[in-house]
Motif scaffolding. Sequence first.
Motif, PDB file in Angstrom:
ATOM      1  N   ALA A   1     -47.746 -18.035  43.418  1.00 27.73           N
ATOM      2  CA  ALA A   1     -47.641 -16.819  42.612  1.00 27.73           C
ATOM      3  C   ALA A   1     -47.236 -15.670  43.511  1.00 27.73           C
ATOM      4  CB  ALA A   1     -48.960 -16.500  41.915  1.00 27.73           C
ATOM      5  N   LEU A   2     -46.508 -14.727  42.945  1.00 17.50           N
ATOM      6  CA  LEU A   2     -46.118 -13.514  43.650  1.00 17.50           C
ATOM      7  C   LEU A   2     -46.959 -12.366  43.115  1.00 17.50           C
ATOM      8  CD1 LEU A   2     -43.981 -12.588  45.765  1.00 17.50           C
ATOM      9  CD2 LEU A   2     -42.616 -11.781  43.835  1.00 17.50           C
ATOM     10  N   LEU A   3     -47.714 -11.722  43.993  1.00 22.43           N
ATOM     11  CA  LEU A   3     -48.628 -10.657  43.602  1.00 22.43           C
ATOM     12  C   LEU A   3     -48.114  -9.317  44.086  1.00 22.43           C
ATOM     13  CD1 LEU A   3     -52.089 -12.250  44.501  1.00 22.43           C
ATOM     14  CD2 LEU A   3     -50.693 -12.584  42.456  1.00 22.43           C
ATOM     15  N   GLY A   4     -48.321  -8.282  43.279  1.00 21.17           N
ATOM     16  CA  GLY A   4     -48.025  -6.934  43.711  1.00 21.17           C
ATOM     17  C   GLY A   4     -49.110  -6.412  44.629  1.00 21.17           C
ATOM     18  N   SER A   5     -48.882  -5.237  45.177  1.00 15.28           N
ATOM     19  CA  SER A   5     -49.872  -4.654  46.076  1.00 15.28           C
ATOM     20  C   SER A   5     -51.184  -4.352  45.369  1.00 15.28           C
ATOM     21  CB  SER A   5     -49.305  -3.365  46.690  1.00 15.28           C
ATOM     22  OG  SER A   5     -48.959  -2.440  45.665  1.00 15.28           O
ATOM     23  N   ASP A   6     -51.175  -4.264  44.026  1.00 18.46           N
ATOM     24  CA  ASP A   6     -52.395  -4.021  43.263  1.00 18.46           C
ATOM     25  C   ASP A   6     -53.122  -5.310  42.889  1.00 18.46           C
ATOM     26  OD1 ASP A   6     -50.520  -4.977  41.541  1.00 18.46           O
ATOM     27  OD2 ASP A   6     -50.711  -3.377  40.053  1.00 18.46           O
ATOM     28  N   GLY A   7     -52.638  -6.461  43.354  1.00 15.00           N
ATOM     29  CA  GLY A   7     -53.284  -7.734  43.076  1.00 15.00           C
ATOM     30  C   GLY A   7     -52.928  -8.333  41.734  1.00 15.00           C
ATOM     31  N   ARG A   8     -51.975  -7.734  41.029  1.00 14.82           N
ATOM     32  CA  ARG A   8     -51.584  -8.274  39.732  1.00 14.82           C
ATOM     33  C   ARG A   8     -50.385  -9.206  39.891  1.00 14.82           C
ATOM     34  NH1 ARG A   8     -54.149  -5.823  35.516  1.00 14.82           N
ATOM     35  NH2 ARG A   8     -55.414  -4.016  36.114  1.00 14.82           N
ATOM     36  N   ILE A   9     -50.305 -10.172  38.998  1.00 19.46           N
ATOM     37  CA  ILE A   9     -49.312 -11.234  39.116  1.00 19.46           C
ATOM     38  C   ILE A   9     -47.951 -10.722  38.664  1.00 19.46           C
ATOM     39  CG2 ILE A   9     -48.679 -13.547  38.342  1.00 19.46           C
ATOM     40  CD1 ILE A   9     -51.652 -14.105  37.925  1.00 19.46           C
ATOM     41  N   ARG A  10     -46.947 -10.928  39.520  1.00 21.18           N
ATOM     42  CA  ARG A  10     -45.570 -10.607  39.172  1.00 21.18           C
ATOM     43  C   ARG A  10     -44.841 -11.840  38.630  1.00 21.18           C
ATOM     44  NH1 ARG A  10     -44.137  -5.912  42.069  1.00 21.18           N
ATOM     45  NH2 ARG A  10     -45.940  -4.536  41.893  1.00 21.18           N
ATOM     46  N   ALA A  11     -45.124 -12.976  39.179  1.00 22.48           N
ATOM     47  CA  ALA A  11     -44.494 -14.232  38.747  1.00 22.48           C
ATOM     48  C   ALA A  11     -45.359 -15.383  39.240  1.00 22.48           C
ATOM     49  CB  ALA A  11     -43.071 -14.353  39.282  1.00 22.48           C
ATOM     50  N   ALA A  12     -45.270 -16.528  38.562  1.00 25.88           N
ATOM     51  CA  ALA A  12     -46.023 -17.721  38.953  1.00 25.88           C
ATOM     52  C   ALA A  12     -45.252 -18.946  38.483  1.00 25.88           C
ATOM     53  CB  ALA A  12     -47.429 -17.698  38.348  1.00 25.88           C
TER      54      ALA A  12
ATOM     55  N   GLY B   1     -54.741 -23.026  31.103  1.00 23.49           N
ATOM     56  CA  GLY B   1     -54.977 -24.213  30.302  1.00 23.49           C
ATOM     57  C   GLY B   1     -53.759 -24.644  29.520  1.00 23.49           C
ATOM     58  N   HIS B   2     -52.687 -23.860  29.557  1.00 30.62           N
ATOM     59  CA  HIS B   2     -51.434 -24.212  28.888  1.00 30.62           C
ATOM     60  C   HIS B   2     -50.316 -23.464  29.607  1.00 30.62           C
ATOM     61  CE1 HIS B   2     -51.755 -20.238  27.003  1.00 30.62           C
ATOM     62  NE2 HIS B   2     -53.032 -20.574  26.747  1.00 30.62           N
ATOM     63  N   GLU B   3     -49.071 -23.896  29.406  1.00 28.81           N
ATOM     64  CA  GLU B   3     -47.933 -23.345  30.127  1.00 28.81           C
ATOM     65  C   GLU B   3     -47.256 -22.204  29.380  1.00 28.81           C
ATOM     66  OE1 GLU B   3     -45.203 -26.418  31.005  1.00 28.81           O
ATOM     67  OE2 GLU B   3     -46.657 -27.687  32.058  1.00 28.81           O
ATOM     68  N   GLU B   4     -47.551 -22.038  28.093  1.00 29.75           N
ATOM     69  CA  GLU B   4     -46.830 -21.066  27.294  1.00 29.75           C
ATOM     70  C   GLU B   4     -47.408 -19.664  27.403  1.00 29.75           C
ATOM     71  OE1 GLU B   4     -47.868 -23.954  26.193  1.00 29.75           O
ATOM     72  OE2 GLU B   4     -45.933 -25.006  26.145  1.00 29.75           O
ATOM     73  N   GLY B   5     -48.620 -19.533  27.871  1.00 29.82           N
ATOM     74  CA  GLY B   5     -49.261 -18.218  27.898  1.00 29.82           C
ATOM     75  C   GLY B   5     -48.619 -17.292  28.928  1.00 29.82           C
ATOM     76  N   SER B   6     -48.759 -15.990  28.661  1.00 32.38           N
ATOM     77  CA  SER B   6     -48.229 -14.978  29.578  1.00 32.38           C
ATOM     78  C   SER B   6     -49.274 -14.662  30.642  1.00 32.38           C
ATOM     79  CB  SER B   6     -47.862 -13.714  28.806  1.00 32.38           C
ATOM     80  OG  SER B   6     -47.460 -12.700  29.697  1.00 32.38           O
ATOM     81  N   ILE B   7     -48.855 -14.750  31.893  1.00 32.65           N
ATOM     82  CA  ILE B   7     -49.778 -14.476  32.997  1.00 32.65           C
ATOM     83  C   ILE B   7     -49.344 -13.258  33.796  1.00 32.65           C
ATOM     84  CG2 ILE B   7     -48.620 -15.885  34.748  1.00 32.65           C
ATOM     85  CD1 ILE B   7     -51.378 -16.927  35.567  1.00 32.65           C
ATOM     86  N   VAL B   8     -48.122 -12.788  33.537  1.00 28.50           N
ATOM     87  CA  VAL B   8     -47.577 -11.664  34.290  1.00 28.50           C
ATOM     88  C   VAL B   8     -48.349 -10.389  33.957  1.00 28.50           C
ATOM     89  CG1 VAL B   8     -45.514 -10.241  34.665  1.00 28.50           C
ATOM     90  CG2 VAL B   8     -45.296 -12.720  34.389  1.00 28.50           C
TER      91      VAL B   8
END
Length: 797
Positions: free
Chosen positions: A201-212, A222-229
Amino acid sequence: MARVSTATDGPAKVDRLPFLVALGIGLVAALLVLKMVGEPVLAAGFLAAALIAPAALFAWYRFSSVPPVEAPPADWALAHALAEASEEALAVTDRAGQLVCANGRFAERFGGYPTPPGLPLEEEGAAQLAAAGRVAWRDGRASAWIRADGTVLEAAIERVGDGTLVWRFFGGGRATASVEAEQWLSGPPGDRLGGAGIMAALLGSDGRIRAANRVLRARALGHEEGSIVGRDFARFLTTDGEGRIRFEREGVAGNPLRLLQVPFLPDEGAPILVVLLDEDAAEAAAPISGGAAGHVRALVSLLPVGMALVDRDGRFLHMNHAFARATGVNTNAPPLYPGDLVVREDKGALADAIRRFAGGAQHASDMAVRLIHHPDEPIALTIGGGRGLGDAAVLLTLKDTGEESRLKRQVAQATKMQAVGQLAGGVAHDFNNILTAIIGHCDLMLMRHTPGDSDYDDIQQIRANSNRAASLTRQLLAFSRQQTLRPQVLQLPDVISEVSNLLKRLLGEAVELVVRHGRNLGPVRADPGQLEQVVVNLAVNARDAMVAKNPNGRGRLVIETLSIGAAEVRAMENEVLPVGDYTAVRITDTGTGISPEVLPKIFEPFFTTKEVGKGTGLGLSTVYGIIKQSGGYIFAESEVGQGTSFTIYLPVHAAPAIAAPPAPVQPRRERPSDIWGTGTILLVEDEDMVRSVAERALTRQGYKVMTAENGEAALELLADRPQIDLLVSDVVMPAMDGPTMARHVRRIYPDLPILFMSGYAEEQLRRSIDLGNVAFLPKPFSVQQLGEAARDVLATK
C-alpha cells in the motif's frame, strides 16, 4: 432563541392565547368547586389564582424578551492575507459550498476562481475531488490525486472548525511520481506482487491510504470491491500482547504479519510504501528463506531507492540495482562487506553502526560516508534494524547526493570567485592611486633632469617598475571583470593573424605553430587588444607545459577558429553554455596535460602549479575575466600526458563586421609645450598624493588650479560662482561621489566639461554617470596623459 416581533404591532395574537386558555381553565375550575363544595370563598380563590398566574407569566415573557442581536459578518481579510502567503494553490469554502476566499496561485492554476470541487479537471477528477470533500467533512481531512491541463496535482482537504473546508493543491515531480506509484500498485504489477504473497500500500504523510493492491484490499476489507483509498491504514491493523501485527478483521486467529516501511521519495512529507508479508506465529522470529526470502528480495529489487540487506555478521545478503549503480558495484563480483565500498577513514564508523543495529537498535540513523570511487562526494546512508527479516538484520538505504553536492560546490566556487573578484578590484583601485602618484612624481622629476644626469637613469628605472606594477593591476581588474575595455566588431581570424608573429617569437623554433580558420565565421564584439592578451597567455602556458614534458621544448600548438551553430550547442547539452550561435577559438597543445584534481581550480586567482617565483597564478584568471567580461565562455579539456585544449566561445554579433575607423592622426608632440593650456580647472580628489601630483602637473602646463578633497568641499568653493573652465574629479569618493557632485555643479554651470578619473573600469562606472559631455581617464596615468586629456576635453568646449 427568542422570536422577533416589531414594536408597532404590539404583542402578537399568538402571545395572548396562553393567557386566555389559562383564564378559561381557572373559570371552569371555580364553577366546579362551587358546585361540588358549595363554598363561594373557595371558588373565588381558584378563580383569582387562575387569573394571577397567567398574568404574571405573560408580564415576565413580555418584559424579559430582548430582540436578538445579529452576529457581525465574518471578516475574511486575515484569511485572504494568509492564503496569498501560501506557496501552493489554496481555496476556502463554507458549509454551504460557497467559495470564501482563494489566493492568486489558485486563480493561475484553474483559470479564475471556480468553487471546489467544481474545477476544470480531466477525466473523473471533479468526482474524485467531491468524494474527497465528503470524506473531509466526515473525518476532518482527506486527499485525492487529480489532473488539470496535463499536470498531476495532489489535493489536500482539511476541515477547520465546523463549517469551513481548506483546499490545497500541490503539483510537481512528487505528485507525478506518486500517481505513477498508485497506478503501478493498483494495476497488473500490484497483482503480480499479490500473486507472490506480498501485500503493498502507498500511504500519505498523514497515514491514510493512497493506493493498495488487490490482495491487501481483500485481506483488510474481506472483499476486493470495497473502497480503501483515503482511510486510515492503522485502523486495519492490531497487535497482540507479544507485539505481533495482524489484520483487525481477522483477529487473533489471523496470521501474524511482517511489516516493512520504505520511504518512496527522499522529500519530507512524501508518500511511504508499506509492505505486509504473512508469517506463521511459530516462525515469526525465524530467518526468512525459500519463497518468502525471494519475495522480499524481489520487492527490494523493484524499488527505485538504493537498498541493501545485511546479515547479523555484517555481510551483504542482497542489494538492488539502484544501490549497486549509486555505489559503483560490479554486480559480477559484489563486495562482501559494506565497509568495502567506503574510504578507509569511514570503514570503522560504518562497521560500528551496522553492529549496533544488528544487535537490536530500533531507530534508524543517517550517516554521511564517502565511496571509494567518489571520495570527494559524501552520500547519505540510512541504517535501520531489519526486524522480522530473518537473516537480514540491517537495512541500508542509500540517498545519492552527488548532484546536490556538485551544485553546492558550484555555488561555493561562484561565491568564492565573486568575493575574491571584489577584493581584487578594491586592491587594484587603491594600488592604482599609489601608482598614479609614483608615476606622476617620476615625470615631474624627469622634467628637472636630462639624460646623462646621475639621477636620470634611477628615475627611469622607478618609472619602468611602476608601469610593470600597473600591468599587474590591470590583470587584477581583468580577473574581477572591472577593467576598461574598448570593444569593436571584428573577425577572430584578423586577431589571430595580428598576434601570430608575436607567438612565433614567444614559442621559439622548437614549437610548431599551426593556425586553421573555419568557414562562415560570424563577427564578434570584443576588445582586440584584450583578445590578443588571452591568446598570448594561453600560448605561453602551453609552451611551459611542453617544456615541462620535453626538455628541448618540442611540441605542437594548434590554434583553430570555428563556427558553432545553435544546433551544435544544443547537442552538447552543456548546462553553462546557452543555446545560440558562437564563433569559437580552440587552442590545443601537446604538453603534460592537467590532472583531474587540478583542472577545476585552474581559473582561480593566485592558483599555480609552477615553482615559487615562476608564476603569479593570474594568467588564466585574467583570461577568464576578459572572456566573461566580453560576454563569452571558456572551457578546458585535458588528458594527463597528452595535452590540453582550451575552447573560447564568443557570441556572434548581430550586426555585420565593420572595420574599425582609422585613428585620427595626431600631430607629433616633440615638446611638452604641446600640452600647455589656459583656463581654470577645479580638481577634486580624495587621495592627497594623487591630488598633489595632478595639481602640480596641471599648474606646470599653464592652468590655474583650484583643489578640493571631496565633493562637499568642491561645492563650497563654487558657492561664490567663480569662473571655471573644466572639472577634473575622481569617481569614487567618501560621502559624496564624483557623479553626484558633478550633477550639482551642472546646475550652476550647465555646459561645463567634466573629466572623470578612476582606477575602476569605465564600463562599470558609466552605469552611474548619466551626464553628457563627460570624458574618462583611467588610473594610473602619467603627467603627459593628464595634460593631453585636459587639452582634448577643453578643445571640445
